[in-house]
Design an enzyme around this catalytic site. Structure first.
Site, PDB file in Angstrom:
ATOM      1  N   ASP A   1       0.853  -1.198   0.000  1.00  0.00           N
ATOM      2  CA  ASP A   1       0.000   0.000   0.000  1.00  0.00           C
ATOM      3  C   ASP A   1       0.886   1.244   0.000  1.00  0.00           C
ATOM      4  O   ASP A   1       2.101   1.161   0.126  1.00  0.00           O
ATOM      5  CB  ASP A   1      -0.930  -0.029   1.219  1.00  0.00           C
ATOM      6  CG  ASP A   1      -2.158   0.850   1.015  1.00  0.00           C
ATOM      7  OD1 ASP A   1      -2.296   1.485  -0.053  1.00  0.00           O
ATOM      8  OD2 ASP A   1      -2.989   0.914   1.948  1.00  0.00           O
TER       9      ASP A   1
ATOM     10  N   HIS B   1     -10.050  -2.082  -7.506  1.00  0.00           N
ATOM     11  CA  HIS B   1      -9.994  -1.033  -6.482  1.00  0.00           C
ATOM     12  C   HIS B   1      -9.207   0.196  -6.933  1.00  0.00           C
ATOM     13  O   HIS B   1      -9.680   1.333  -6.802  1.00  0.00           O
ATOM     14  CB  HIS B   1      -9.405  -1.605  -5.186  1.00  0.00           C
ATOM     15  CG  HIS B   1      -9.228  -0.587  -4.103  1.00  0.00           C
ATOM     16  ND1 HIS B   1     -10.271   0.172  -3.613  1.00  0.00           N
ATOM     17  CD2 HIS B   1      -8.122  -0.190  -3.416  1.00  0.00           C
ATOM     18  CE1 HIS B   1      -9.815   0.982  -2.666  1.00  0.00           C
ATOM     19  NE2 HIS B   1      -8.512   0.788  -2.534  1.00  0.00           N
TER      20      HIS B   1
END
Ligand code: HEM
Length: 445
Positions: free
Chosen positions: A170, A310
Site C-alpha cells: 500500500d 480497487h
C-alpha cells in the site's frame, strides 16, 4: 499554482506521512475549552510536527511526531465559529454514515454521534514512546479533556512491511502538489489547493484566512476480514485464457484483479499474467501506467485490468488521461494497518477472531471531491467508471451496497460475482488539520 509553501507551518502527515513503525490515534473530547486552549498554545508551538521536521535529518528529529486535528464539534467547543466552507465536515461523519453505505451498528460507539472533538496522531518507532507522549498530554491536559478512544496502528512485520492486512503493498500511489519536489513517473501532480485550503486551485473561495495550509483529514476505522477474504478467493479461483492455473494461482490472480495490483505492488495493467516484485517495489516503475494501450478498446477491454478493480475505481487514470475527468478528485492517503497478524487458528477456521484492519487517513481540501467521491460516487456506484460498455459493478474491496462486481474473470468479463464484504466500516470522523500558526493563533486564542 506555484505557491511557495511554508513547510515549517504545515502539519507533516498531510504531504509526507509519519513514516514510522507505530502510529497512535488519540481521539478526545474537550471538557474545558479555556484550560484546553492554554495548554494548546504552548504545546502546539513546540510539539506539533511540521513537514520541515519530518524531512529533517533524523538527529534533528524528536522521538515522536505529533499532529493534531479537530472536528466541527471541537472547533465549536473552542469557539472557532467561522464557516470553514465544507458542509460534510460541519455535519460530521456520523450523519454521513448511511450515505456512505455504512451500517452504524458496526460503528465503534465512540464515533457514534458528535462526541469526538479532535484527534492527536502520534508516530514513533516504539509503542512505549507513543504511550509516553499520550501520558505527557494527559498530564498537561488533566481534566480539560477526556480520551474517548485509542487506536494503535503499526507497520506489519518483516516482509509484510508496507503491506496492508490482505497482503498488498500500500501507499504506492499518492498525488503530489505543484512546487513540492519532483513527481515520480506516473504520479499525479495537482494544484496545492486540491490538498491545502486557500491555496491555488482550492475550489472553495470563501474560507476564513486562518484555514490557509490546513487540510481535511478523513479518518475511518476499516476492519478487514482477512481469513474470509483468503477463503473467498480460493473458492472463486479463476482461470487464465491458457487454462493452466492451479487453484492457488487462480486465487492469487483473482485477488490481483480485485485490487488492480499484485501483492508485491506490481500493477496488473503492466504485468497482467504474473506478479513481478521488481516492478512492484521500484518507485520509478510501479506507478507508471494509465490503462491505455495501443490497439485496445478502452470501453470494453478488461484483459489487463477490470474496470471495477480497487485502484481503477478510486483513480480512473484512463478517464483523466482522456480529459474526461479533472484532477479535483485526488487526495493523499496516509493510513496504516492496525491489529495483530492472522493466527493459525483464524486461518484454519477461515474466521476472523481478533480485530484488524486499516486506520484509514486521507487528506484533501474538499471532502466531497476527495474521499467522498472515491467512496460514494465511484466505489459504491455500479456504473462507474463511465464511458464503458461492459457491466462494472461495485469496487470489490471497498464498495458498499449490493456487492455485485463484474470483470473479475479474465475470460468472461460479463460473469457476475457476489462478493462477500471483507472491509467493514467501524466508523470514523471528519477532521480539519490546521496550520501550526492557526493552532496557536486561532484555535488556542
Ligand atoms: C490504492 C488497499 C480503502 C482509496 C490502494 C492499494 C491498496 C489499497 C493495496 C494499492 C496501493 C497504492 O496504489 O498505493 C485498501 C484497503 C482498504 C482501502 C485494504 C480498506 C481496508 C480505501 C478507501 C479509499 C481508498 C476507503 C477511498 C475511499 C484508494 C486510492 C488508491 C488506493 C485513491 C490509489 C489508486 C491509484 O492512484 O492508482 N488501496 N484500500 N482505499 N486506495 Fe485503497
Amino acid at each position: 499554482g506555484n505557491d511557495t509553501l511554508p513547510l515549517v507551518n504545515i502539519q507533516g502527515d498531510i504531504l509526507v506521512g509519519m513514516k514510522k513503525q507505530k502510529e497512535l490515534f488519540v481521539f478526545f473530547h474537550i471538557n474545558n475549552a479555556t484550560a484546553f486552549k492554554s495548554v494548546l498554545k504552548t504545546y502546539a508551538a513546540t510539539n506539533i510536527t511540521s513537514i520541515s521536521t519530518l524531512l529533517s535529518a533524523p538527529s534533528a528529529q524528536p522521538l515522536a511526531f505529533v499532529n493534531l486535528a479537530f472536528s466541527q464539534a471541537g472547533m465549536t467547543a473552542l469557539g472557532v465559529t467561522d464557516d470553514i466552507g465544507d458542509s460534510v465536515f460541519t455535519a460530521g461523519q456520523f450523519s454521513d454514515a448511511s450515505a456512505l453505505g455504512d451500517d452504524t451498528s458496526n460503528w465503534e460507539s465512540a464515533f457514534q454521534g458528535t462526541n469526538i472533538d479532535g484527534v492527536f496522531l502520534i508516530g514513533s518507532d516504539e509503542d512505549t514512546i507513543t504511550a509516553q507522549y499520550q501520558a505527557d498530554l494527559e498530564t498537561k491536559l488533566g481534566d480539560a479533556w477526556t480520551v474517548v478512544y485509542n487506536l494503535t496502528s503499526s507497520v506489519r512485520p518483516d516482509d509484510e512491511a508496507g503491506h496492508e492486512h490482505f497482503g498488498y503493498l500500500d501507499g504506492i500511489s499518492n498525488p503530489t502538489i505543484t512546487g513540492f519536489g519532483d513527481a515520480l513517473p506516473g504520479q499525479s501532480v495537482v494544484d496545492p489547493g486540491i490538498i491545502l485550503a486557500n491555496r491555488t486551485g482550492d475550489p472553495v473561495s470563501s474560507r476564513p484566512s486562518w484555514a490557509l495550509d490546513g487540510s481535511f483529514l478523513v479518518f475511518r476505522k476499516l476492519k478487514q476480514l482477512v481469513p474470509e477474504f483468503n477463503k473467498w478467493t480460493l473458492d472463486n479461483a479463476i482461470q487464465n485464457s491458457a487454462g493452466n492455473l492451479t487453484t492457488e494461482e487462480g486465487a492469487t490472480l483473482l485477488g490481483a484483479r480485485m485490487f488492480g495490483r499484485w501483492k508485491s505492488g506490481a500493477p496488473i495493467d503492466l504485468s497482467p499474467d504474473a506478479d513481478n516484485s521488481t516492478l512492484g517495489t521500484d518507485p520509478e516503475l510501479n506507478n507508471n501506467f494509465n490503462y491505455i494501450h495501443t490497439g485496445s478498446d478502452l470501453t470494453t477491454d478488461e484483459s489487463r485490468c477490470p474496470f471495477s478493480a480497487h485502484v481503477r475505481k478510486t483513480n480512473p487514470r484512463d478517464l483523466e488521461a482522456q480529459g474526461l475527468l479533472t484532477d479535483l478528485n485526488h487526495a493523499i492517503r496516509a493510513g496504516t494497518p492496525y491489529g495483530p497478524e492472522v493466527t493459525d487458528a483464524e486461518s484454519s477456521s477461515n474466521t476472523t477472531q481478533t480485530d484488524r484492519g486499516l486506520a484509514f487517513v486521507e487528506y484533501q481540501s474538499v471532502i466531497s471531491n476527495g474521499f467522498r467521491t472515491q467512496q460514494l460516487i465511484w466505489a459504491n456506484n455500479a456504473n462507474f467508471p463511465f464511458n464503458k460498455s461492459e457491466s462494472i459493478g461495485l469496487d470489490p474491496v471497498i464498495g458498499q451496497g449490493t456487492r455485485i462486481t463484474y470483470g473479475l474473470s479474465e475470460t468472461n468479463y460479463s460473469e457476475s460475482y457476489s462478493v462477500t464484504q471483507f472491509v467493514v466500516s467501524n466508523g470514523g470522523e471528519y477532521f480539519f488539520s490546521p496550520s501550526i500558526t492557526a493552532l496557536v493563533e486561532t484555535f488556542a486564542a
